[in-house]
Write an enzyme that holds these catalytic residues in place. Structure first.
Site, PDB file in Angstrom:
ATOM      1  N   GLY A  55     -60.469 -60.890  -6.223  1.00 48.65           N
ATOM      2  CA  GLY A  55     -59.045 -61.227  -6.207  1.00 48.65           C
ATOM      3  C   GLY A  55     -58.430 -61.260  -4.815  1.00 48.65           C
ATOM      4  O   GLY A  55     -57.285 -60.836  -4.620  1.00 48.65           O
ATOM      5  N   TYR A 156     -81.445 -57.835  25.472  1.00 43.07           N
ATOM      6  CA  TYR A 156     -80.744 -57.437  24.240  1.00 43.07           C
ATOM      7  C   TYR A 156     -80.091 -56.061  24.445  1.00 43.07           C
ATOM      8  O   TYR A 156     -78.898 -55.884  24.169  1.00 43.07           O
ATOM      9  CB  TYR A 156     -81.715 -57.411  23.062  1.00 43.07           C
ATOM     10  CG  TYR A 156     -81.074 -56.955  21.767  1.00 43.07           C
ATOM     11  CD1 TYR A 156     -80.270 -57.815  21.025  1.00 43.07           C
ATOM     12  CD2 TYR A 156     -81.242 -55.648  21.295  1.00 43.07           C
ATOM     13  CE1 TYR A 156     -79.660 -57.399  19.844  1.00 43.07           C
ATOM     14  CE2 TYR A 156     -80.643 -55.220  20.124  1.00 43.07           C
ATOM     15  CZ  TYR A 156     -79.848 -56.093  19.395  1.00 43.07           C
ATOM     16  OH  TYR A 156     -79.249 -55.668  18.233  1.00 43.07           O
ATOM     17  N   ALA A 158     -79.313 -54.494  27.151  1.00 43.70           N
ATOM     18  CA  ALA A 158     -78.242 -54.526  28.158  1.00 43.70           C
ATOM     19  C   ALA A 158     -76.992 -55.193  27.593  1.00 43.70           C
ATOM     20  O   ALA A 158     -75.862 -54.774  27.882  1.00 43.70           O
ATOM     21  CB  ALA A 158     -78.722 -55.259  29.416  1.00 43.70           C
ATOM     22  N   LYS A 160     -75.988 -55.029  24.569  1.00 45.38           N
ATOM     23  CA  LYS A 160     -75.351 -54.063  23.671  1.00 45.38           C
ATOM     24  C   LYS A 160     -74.727 -52.907  24.470  1.00 45.38           C
ATOM     25  O   LYS A 160     -73.712 -52.339  24.068  1.00 45.38           O
ATOM     26  CB  LYS A 160     -76.359 -53.544  22.644  1.00 45.38           C
ATOM     27  CG  LYS A 160     -76.846 -54.645  21.682  1.00 45.38           C
ATOM     28  CD  LYS A 160     -75.689 -55.240  20.891  1.00 45.38           C
ATOM     29  CE  LYS A 160     -76.128 -56.261  19.869  1.00 45.38           C
ATOM     30  NZ  LYS A 160     -75.006 -56.825  19.102  1.00 45.38           N
TER      31      LYS A 160
HETATM   32  P1  NAP Z   1     -79.110 -61.452  11.542  1.00 46.17           P
HETATM   33  O1  NAP Z   1     -79.479 -61.204  10.135  1.00 46.17           O
HETATM   34  O2  NAP Z   1     -80.097 -62.069  12.470  1.00 46.17           O
HETATM   35  O3  NAP Z   1     -77.748 -62.300  11.550  1.00 46.17           O
HETATM   36  C1  NAP Z   1     -77.174 -62.661  12.765  1.00 46.17           C
HETATM   37  C2  NAP Z   1     -75.894 -63.417  12.495  1.00 46.17           C
HETATM   38  O4  NAP Z   1     -75.330 -63.821  13.753  1.00 46.17           O
HETATM   39  C3  NAP Z   1     -76.124 -64.687  11.672  1.00 46.17           C
HETATM   40  O5  NAP Z   1     -75.071 -64.816  10.752  1.00 46.17           O
HETATM   41  C4  NAP Z   1     -76.070 -65.768  12.728  1.00 46.17           C
HETATM   42  O6  NAP Z   1     -75.650 -67.033  12.258  1.00 46.17           O
HETATM   43  C5  NAP Z   1     -75.027 -65.216  13.687  1.00 46.17           C
HETATM   44  N1  NAP Z   1     -75.164 -65.876  14.982  1.00 46.17           N
HETATM   45  C6  NAP Z   1     -76.219 -65.834  15.827  1.00 46.17           C
HETATM   46  N2  NAP Z   1     -76.004 -66.634  16.881  1.00 46.17           N
HETATM   47  C7  NAP Z   1     -74.783 -67.181  16.709  1.00 46.17           C
HETATM   48  C8  NAP Z   1     -74.000 -68.099  17.450  1.00 46.17           C
HETATM   49  N3  NAP Z   1     -74.432 -68.635  18.596  1.00 46.17           N
HETATM   50  N4  NAP Z   1     -72.788 -68.454  16.971  1.00 46.17           N
HETATM   51  C9  NAP Z   1     -72.329 -67.934  15.798  1.00 46.17           C
HETATM   52  N5  NAP Z   1     -73.030 -67.065  15.047  1.00 46.17           N
HETATM   53  C10 NAP Z   1     -74.236 -66.697  15.498  1.00 46.17           C
HETATM   54  O7  NAP Z   1     -78.667 -60.112  12.272  1.00 46.17           O
HETATM   55  P2  NAP Z   1     -78.151 -58.723  11.670  1.00 46.17           P
HETATM   56  O8  NAP Z   1     -79.327 -57.813  11.604  1.00 46.17           O
HETATM   57  O9  NAP Z   1     -77.301 -58.931  10.494  1.00 46.17           O
HETATM   58  O10 NAP Z   1     -77.293 -58.218  12.912  1.00 46.17           O
HETATM   59  C11 NAP Z   1     -75.865 -58.270  12.933  1.00 46.17           C
HETATM   60  C12 NAP Z   1     -75.402 -57.540  14.191  1.00 46.17           C
HETATM   61  O11 NAP Z   1     -75.859 -56.187  14.158  1.00 46.17           O
HETATM   62  C13 NAP Z   1     -75.942 -58.142  15.493  1.00 46.17           C
HETATM   63  O12 NAP Z   1     -74.956 -58.072  16.495  1.00 46.17           O
HETATM   64  C14 NAP Z   1     -77.091 -57.217  15.836  1.00 46.17           C
HETATM   65  O13 NAP Z   1     -77.392 -57.210  17.212  1.00 46.17           O
HETATM   66  C15 NAP Z   1     -76.559 -55.890  15.359  1.00 46.17           C
HETATM   67  N6  NAP Z   1     -77.626 -54.905  15.072  1.00 46.17           N
HETATM   68  C16 NAP Z   1     -78.497 -55.116  14.055  1.00 46.17           C
HETATM   69  C17 NAP Z   1     -79.486 -54.164  13.811  1.00 46.17           C
HETATM   70  C18 NAP Z   1     -80.473 -54.291  12.688  1.00 46.17           C
HETATM   71  O14 NAP Z   1     -81.316 -53.382  12.547  1.00 46.17           O
HETATM   72  N7  NAP Z   1     -80.463 -55.343  11.880  1.00 46.17           N
HETATM   73  C19 NAP Z   1     -79.575 -53.034  14.627  1.00 46.17           C
HETATM   74  C20 NAP Z   1     -78.662 -52.870  15.662  1.00 46.17           C
HETATM   75  C21 NAP Z   1     -77.683 -53.808  15.865  1.00 46.17           C
HETATM   76  P3  NAP Z   1     -76.746 -68.087  11.684  1.00 46.17           P
HETATM   77  O15 NAP Z   1     -76.945 -67.690  10.249  1.00 46.17           O
HETATM   78  O16 NAP Z   1     -76.116 -69.415  11.868  1.00 46.17           O
HETATM   79  O17 NAP Z   1     -77.979 -67.930  12.509  1.00 46.17           O
END
Ligand code: NAP
Length: 247
Positions: A55, A156, A158, A160
């Site tokens: 909603g 990566y 750096a 973050k």
């Molecule tokens: P993911 O599954 O790889 O998803 C990344 C997302 O970012 C996707 O929706 C992607 O869009 C979008 N994206 C990438 N490049 C882009 C661009 N140039 N313009 C617009 N959107 C873009 O990653 P995730 O694991 O969910 O991670 C989300 C965040 O959490 C990130 O910042 C990551 O560094 C951080 N993080 C994740 C983990 C982990 O363990 N997973 C740990 C620490 C931090 P598309 O679908 O179009 O590619």
């Protein structure tokens, strides 16, 4: 509901942690501009289903965060709805396969920073000017434990670390405008990003995670929803780890 009547903008909204955040925020009563890189019917159908279930309204926005003109156009489109923005979640991010620093071209490092840092900063600049009109807002940046401890890939980690520093500096600068700025530092969460890391990295990470399991996207989203809410009204300039106890 934690976020009843709030309007949020979430990037990286089509999959992974971002998709879980859209659902968690909607379930808590927030309306969401869900920003994805490119148009997809599956994404728009999923938003439509959640609108019915919870909603609220959920509007797709599209922009590649490495394209400043596209980011500006997306924000203008959202602002044309003539509604206040309460919450920005800078979630979109990229990682790349492990590579030694000495073999990593500067251009590769720049491409990571263009999404993880500069894209997020451009969006934050535009969004916080919008929030400042109402004198309130909450920004949540997705950092990483790699930004605190270093990681297997310098660019990566750096990028973050830069996000963590920006979080603290912005919290200082924007507090007088009523805007809180915090970061989340996930550990190892089950998404496409970590899937690409392979079994060895997964096992090594699990071995130093107190809870002994990989995190789920909704577990990060739940903390983001709390931090974005008025229940966290006295929390700013913080980095909250969501890592199952990584020591
Ligand atoms: P993911 O599954 O790889 O998803 C990344 C997302 O970012 C996707 O929706 C992607 O869009 C979008 N994206 C990438 N490049 C882009 C661009 N140039 N313009 C617009 N959107 C873009 O990653 P995730 O694991 O969910 O991670 C989300 C965040 O959490 C990130 O910042 C990551 O560094 C951080 N993080 C994740 C983990 C982990 O363990 N997973 C740990 C620490 C931090 P598309 O679908 O179009 O590619």
């Amino acid at each position: 509901m934690l976020l009843a009547g709030k309007n949020a903008l979430i990037t990286g909204a089509a999959r992974g942690i971002g998709a879980a955040m859209v659902e968690a925020f909607a379930a808590e009563g927030a309306n969401v501009w869900a920003l994805a890189r490119s148009q997809s019917d599956a994404f728009e159908n999923a938003l439509g289903d959640m609108e019915t279930r919870y909603g609220v309204w959920l509007k797709p926005l599209y922009a590649d965060l490495t394209d400043p003109a596209a980011v500006t156009a997306a924000i203008r489109l959202a602002m044309a709805d003539k509604l206040p923005l309460d919450i920005l979640v800078n979630n979109a991010g990229i990682m790349a396969a492990d590579k030694p620093f000495q073999l990593t071209a500067i251009a590769e490092m720049e491409s990571i920073f263009r999404v993880n840092f500069f894209g997020a900063m451009q969006l934050t600049q535009l969004a916080t000017r919008w929030m400042a009109r109402k004198g309130r807002g909450a920004v949540i940046n997705l950092a990483s434990i790699a930004g605190q401890n270093g990681g297997s890939r310098l660019d990566y980690s750096a990028s973050k670390a830069a996000i963590i520093s920006a979080t603290k500096t912005l919290a200082r600068e924007l507090a007088p405008q009523g805007i809180r700025v915090n970061a989340l530092a996930p550990g190892f969460i089950q998404t496409d990003m970590t899937q690409a890391l392979g079994d060895k990295v997964t096992q090594d990470t699990l071995a130093r995670t107190l809870l002994g399991r990989i995190g789920k996207t909704h577990e990060v989203a739940a903390v983001a929803a709390f931090l974005a809410s008025d229940r966290a009204a006295y929390v700013t300039a913080q980095v909250w780890n969501v890592d199952g106890g990584m020591l």
